[in-house]
Design an enzyme around this catalytic site. Structure first.
Site, PDB file in Angstrom:
ATOM      1  N   ARG A  40       6.657   0.326  -3.099  1.00  0.00           N
ATOM      2  CA  ARG A  40       6.451  -0.194  -4.463  1.00  0.00           C
ATOM      3  C   ARG A  40       7.565   0.280  -5.398  1.00  0.00           C
ATOM      4  NH1 ARG A  40       1.086   1.399  -3.274  1.00  0.00           N
ATOM      5  NH2 ARG A  40       1.333   3.230  -4.634  1.00  0.00           N
ATOM      6  N   ALA A  44       0.817  -1.214   0.000  1.00  0.00           N
ATOM      7  CA  ALA A  44       0.000   0.000   0.000  1.00  0.00           C
ATOM      8  C   ALA A  44       0.852   1.265   0.000  1.00  0.00           C
ATOM      9  CB  ALA A  44      -0.931   0.006   1.214  1.00  0.00           C
ATOM     10  N   CYS A  45       2.159   1.125   0.108  1.00  0.00           N
ATOM     11  CA  CYS A  45       3.081   2.261   0.213  1.00  0.00           C
ATOM     12  C   CYS A  45       3.778   2.497  -1.126  1.00  0.00           C
ATOM     13  CB  CYS A  45       4.105   1.972   1.308  1.00  0.00           C
ATOM     14  SG  CYS A  45       5.474   3.152   1.396  1.00  0.00           S
ATOM     15  N   GLY A  46       3.645   3.713  -1.666  1.00  0.00           N
ATOM     16  CA  GLY A  46       4.276   4.048  -2.934  1.00  0.00           C
ATOM     17  C   GLY A  46       5.787   3.941  -2.888  1.00  0.00           C
TER      18      GLY A  46
END
Length: 137
Positions: A16, A11-13
């Site tokens: 990612r 969920a964390c950019g």
């Protein structure tokens, strides 16, 4: 190629982006979604020691129960902070990457390049459009 492990939150950019950079270097890392499979207290302590930081240095405030748990109390011991992270893995800042060249909290994401065996990933465009250009090694 050497084994690489990423403690990842999909969920964390930033997480990612780091995962994409690792893959762009030619490595398929072991991906540990640490919210689903949190590190043990012992493993978390090992990671902190390997990074050469304190527990407070990897403590995440945003979007966590940091204030509710009183973790802003600077008199709390290292053990108390580690205990809080073990009990509430969302408090562990991410992503943490482990390679043969070292262990690092990769915020910002391009910090991962310093510990990859092949940091020459060319020009990389992060999810938000920011361009990471290769640097001379």
């Amino acid at each position: 190629m050497a084994k690489v492990t990423i403690y990842h939150n999909p969920a964390c950019g930033t997480s990612r982006n780091v995962l994409a950079m690792i893959r762009a270097s030619g490595v398929e890392p072991a991906v540990i979604e640490y919210l689903k499979t949190p590190p043990s207290r012992e493993r978390l302590s090992e990671l902190i020691a390997a990074m050469g930081v304190t527990a407070r240095d990897i403590l995440r405030e945003k979007g966590t129960p940091y204030l509710e748990l009183g973790l802003n109390d600077l008199s709390l011991s290292e053990d108390a902070l580690i205990d809080a992270m073990v009990q509430n893995p969302i408090l562990i800042n991410r992503p943490i990457v482990v390679t043969v060249k070292g262990v690092k909290l990769c915020r910002p994401s391009e910090l991962v390049l310093a510990i990859l065996e092949n940091p020459d990933i060319g020009i990389f465009v992060k999810e938000d459009g920011e361009v990471v250009k290769p640097t001379a090694q």
